[in-house]
Design a protein around this motif. Structure first.
Motif, short mmCIF file in Angstrom:
data_model
loop_
_atom_site.label_atom_id
_atom_site.label_comp_id
_atom_site.label_asym_id
_atom_site.label_seq_id
_atom_site.Cartn_x
_atom_site.Cartn_y
_atom_site.Cartn_z
N THR A 205 -71.00 -5.95 -46.12
CA THR A 205 -72.24 -6.60 -45.67
C THR A 205 -72.47 -6.46 -44.17
OG1 THR A 205 -71.10 -8.70 -45.34
CG2 THR A 205 -72.11 -8.31 -47.51
N ASN B 270 -74.45 -9.50 -42.27
CA ASN B 270 -75.26 -10.01 -43.38
C ASN B 270 -76.28 -8.99 -43.88
OD1 ASN B 270 -73.97 -12.55 -43.35
ND2 ASN B 270 -75.25 -13.17 -41.63
N LYS C 186 -77.65 -6.52 -46.68
CA LYS C 186 -77.61 -6.31 -48.13
C LYS C 186 -77.67 -4.82 -48.43
CE LYS C 186 -80.05 -7.63 -52.34
NZ LYS C 186 -81.22 -8.37 -52.85
N SER C 187 -78.60 -4.12 -47.79
CA SER C 187 -78.71 -2.68 -47.99
C SER C 187 -79.27 -2.03 -46.73
CB SER C 187 -79.62 -2.36 -49.19
OG SER C 187 -80.94 -2.77 -48.92
N GLU D 111 -82.23 -4.22 -45.20
CA GLU D 111 -82.58 -5.46 -45.89
C GLU D 111 -81.42 -6.42 -45.72
OE1 GLU D 111 -83.78 -7.32 -50.24
OE2 GLU D 111 -83.47 -5.17 -50.05
N LYS E 203 -79.36 -10.16 -46.26
CA LYS E 203 -79.01 -10.97 -47.43
C LYS E 203 -80.07 -12.02 -47.76
CE LYS E 203 -74.06 -11.01 -47.86
NZ LYS E 203 -72.86 -11.87 -47.79
N ASP E 204 -80.77 -12.52 -46.75
CA ASP E 204 -81.78 -13.55 -46.99
C ASP E 204 -83.13 -12.95 -47.40
OD1 ASP E 204 -82.67 -12.46 -44.62
OD2 ASP E 204 -82.65 -14.33 -43.49
N GLY E 205 -83.19 -11.62 -47.61
CA GLY E 205 -84.41 -10.97 -48.06
C GLY E 205 -85.27 -10.41 -46.94
N MET E 206 -84.95 -10.71 -45.70
CA MET E 206 -85.74 -10.20 -44.57
C MET E 206 -85.50 -8.70 -44.44
SD MET E 206 -85.71 -11.39 -40.58
CE MET E 206 -85.94 -13.09 -41.01
N ARG E 207 -86.56 -7.95 -44.21
CA ARG E 207 -86.47 -6.50 -44.06
C ARG E 207 -86.83 -6.11 -42.63
NH1 ARG E 207 -87.12 -3.73 -49.34
NH2 ARG E 207 -87.12 -5.41 -50.87
#
Length: 144
Positions: free
Chosen positions: A91, A108, A110-111, A126, A128-132
């Motif tokens: 991560t 943190n 995700k990708s 991206e 972990k909390d969805g922010m890009r």
């Protein structure tokens, strides 16, 4: 009739208590008005982390002489002194210098996706909390 030794609240004491109570209410309201911007600032700490990551990466890319390998989550390039790999590991995005050790750059994650076109590196992340987050960096354009 009133006796002199009788204890109780006077009008002055009641007014003082009322003033103290209204000041405490005002301070409580001010605290809640202050709390909302502070919460946003701390939640926006990720923006500061992203900006620091961006500055450090751009500094690394200024000295690039050759891009060796670009994969979806990894980029390897050469500078006059060393070989640097930026990769996603679990991560985090980390920097590996000459194949040894690692320095965490961004946490943190995700990708991530690395793409190179001409002399530009584009990174899309991206969290972990969805922010890009997405940014394009210049590769080796600021050499002296």
């Amino acid at each position: 009739m009133k006796r002199l030794d009788e204890k109780g609240y006077s009008l002055v004491e009641s007014i003082i208590h009322l003033l103290i109570f209204t000041m405490l209410i005002q301070l409580t309201i001010l605290f809640f008005y202050w709390q909302v911007p502070m919460k946003k600032a701390y939640q926006g700490d990720l923006l500061g982390e992203w900006e620091l990551f961006s500055l450090e990466l751009q500094e690394l890319l200024e000295e690039v002489t050759r891009v060796e390998e670009v994969k979806l989550t990894t980029i390897t390039f050469h500078t006059p002194k060393r070989r640097i790999t930026i990769q996603q590991y679990d991560t985090m995005l980390r920097k590996v210098v000459d194949g040894t050790g690692h320095v965490p750059l961004l946490m943190n994650v995700k990708s991530s996706k690395f793409t190179v076109k001409d002399s530009e590196l584009k990174i899309a992340v991206e969290m972990k909390d969805g922010m890009r987050k997405e940014r394009t960096f210049a590769i080796g354009l600021y050499q002296e």
